[in-house]
Scaffold this motif. Sequence first.
Motif, PDB file in Angstrom:
ATOM      1  N   LEU A  16       0.807  -1.216   0.000  1.00 25.84           N
ATOM      2  CA  LEU A  16       0.000   0.000   0.000  1.00 25.84           C
ATOM      3  C   LEU A  16       0.844   1.271   0.000  1.00 25.84           C
ATOM      4  O   LEU A  16       1.968   1.287   0.511  1.00 25.84           O
ATOM      5  CB  LEU A  16      -0.887   0.031   1.251  1.00 25.84           C
ATOM      6  N   ARG A  17       0.242   2.338  -0.522  1.00 22.38           N
ATOM      7  CA  ARG A  17       0.808   3.685  -0.401  1.00 22.38           C
ATOM      8  C   ARG A  17      -0.248   4.539   0.296  1.00 22.38           C
ATOM      9  O   ARG A  17      -1.396   4.602  -0.140  1.00 22.38           O
ATOM     10  CB  ARG A  17       1.139   4.275  -1.765  1.00 22.38           C
ATOM     11  N   LEU A  18       0.165   5.175   1.384  1.00 23.83           N
ATOM     12  CA  LEU A  18      -0.690   6.115   2.105  1.00 23.83           C
ATOM     13  C   LEU A  18      -0.178   7.505   1.768  1.00 23.83           C
ATOM     14  O   LEU A  18       0.931   7.874   2.160  1.00 23.83           O
ATOM     15  CB  LEU A  18      -0.617   5.887   3.609  1.00 23.83           C
ATOM     16  N   ALA A  19      -0.967   8.252   1.020  1.00 24.56           N
ATOM     17  CA  ALA A  19      -0.580   9.602   0.615  1.00 24.56           C
ATOM     18  C   ALA A  19      -1.506  10.599   1.303  1.00 24.56           C
ATOM     19  O   ALA A  19      -2.692  10.307   1.502  1.00 24.56           O
ATOM     20  CB  ALA A  19      -0.678   9.751  -0.901  1.00 24.56           C
ATOM     21  N   ILE A  74      -5.577   5.616   1.002  1.00 25.47           N
ATOM     22  CA  ILE A  74      -4.872   4.337   0.945  1.00 25.47           C
ATOM     23  C   ILE A  74      -5.095   3.762  -0.448  1.00 25.47           C
ATOM     24  O   ILE A  74      -6.238   3.559  -0.863  1.00 25.47           O
ATOM     25  CB  ILE A  74      -5.405   3.345   2.003  1.00 25.47           C
ATOM     26  N   ARG A  75      -3.984   3.501  -1.144  1.00 20.85           N
ATOM     27  CA  ARG A  75      -4.051   2.932  -2.492  1.00 20.85           C
ATOM     28  C   ARG A  75      -3.105   1.742  -2.594  1.00 20.85           C
ATOM     29  O   ARG A  75      -2.058   1.727  -1.960  1.00 20.85           O
ATOM     30  CB  ARG A  75      -3.664   3.966  -3.547  1.00 20.85           C
ATOM     31  N   ASP A  78       0.295  -1.851  -6.488  1.00 23.36           N
ATOM     32  CA  ASP A  78       0.172  -2.426  -7.826  1.00 23.36           C
ATOM     33  C   ASP A  78      -1.091  -1.896  -8.503  1.00 23.36           C
ATOM     34  O   ASP A  78      -2.184  -2.385  -8.316  1.00 23.36           O
ATOM     35  CB  ASP A  78       0.160  -3.957  -7.770  1.00 23.36           C
ATOM     36  N   GLY A  79      -0.947  -0.852  -9.258  1.00 25.38           N
ATOM     37  CA  GLY A  79      -2.068  -0.300 -10.013  1.00 25.38           C
ATOM     38  C   GLY A  79      -2.713   0.937  -9.426  1.00 25.38           C
ATOM     39  O   GLY A  79      -3.454   1.623 -10.107  1.00 25.38           O
ATOM     40  N   GLY A  80      -2.491   1.226  -8.166  1.00 31.05           N
ATOM     41  CA  GLY A  80      -3.007   2.453  -7.567  1.00 31.05           C
ATOM     42  C   GLY A  80      -4.483   2.455  -7.214  1.00 31.05           C
ATOM     43  O   GLY A  80      -5.051   3.526  -6.966  1.00 31.05           O
TER      44      GLY A  80
END
Length: 179
Positions: A16-19, A74-75, A78-80
Amino acid sequence: MILETKRLAILETDRLRLAPLAEADAADLYPLMDDPEVMAYWDGPSVDDPDLVAEIVRAELAEMRAGRAVYWSIRRLDGGAFVGCCDLSEIDRRHKRAEVGFMLGRAAWGEGYALEAIQAAVGFAAASGLRRLAARTHLGNRRSEALLERLGFQEEGLLRGHVLRDGERRDCRLFGLLL
């Protein structure tokens, strides 16, 4: 001092990416907030107006600018794909504490994403100088309670009639974690 950066951290886990939340995230957040099942254990009912969701996001951005909260989208790495959101709110710098919260879309339930995201948020909180986190669940939200317990949060009490929703008072459980 604590969480006083002009540029907020982007957190990454294995999946995950938390931006930091952005105004454009309202479009992805709307389907979650419009889902009665997702919103079943929230302080307010589902929101069927995308303009109101955009207004909520703008208010959260104002809280971030004021240093009172950090909200992340939260994305998946892999693929966003948008999974949900999490936050540190009610930030109290003097007492070095905050409240943690999260919301995931039903498609993400049972995948371990909430655990990953909240672990990252807890790590960020500790690195930022916070020393206590609180979390609140509505009575009956056993999945969130189990997640908090797995992360080391301890139940600290019952907040009777803590939330007024749909004309009824709801009880909440309070959890705490010392960092």
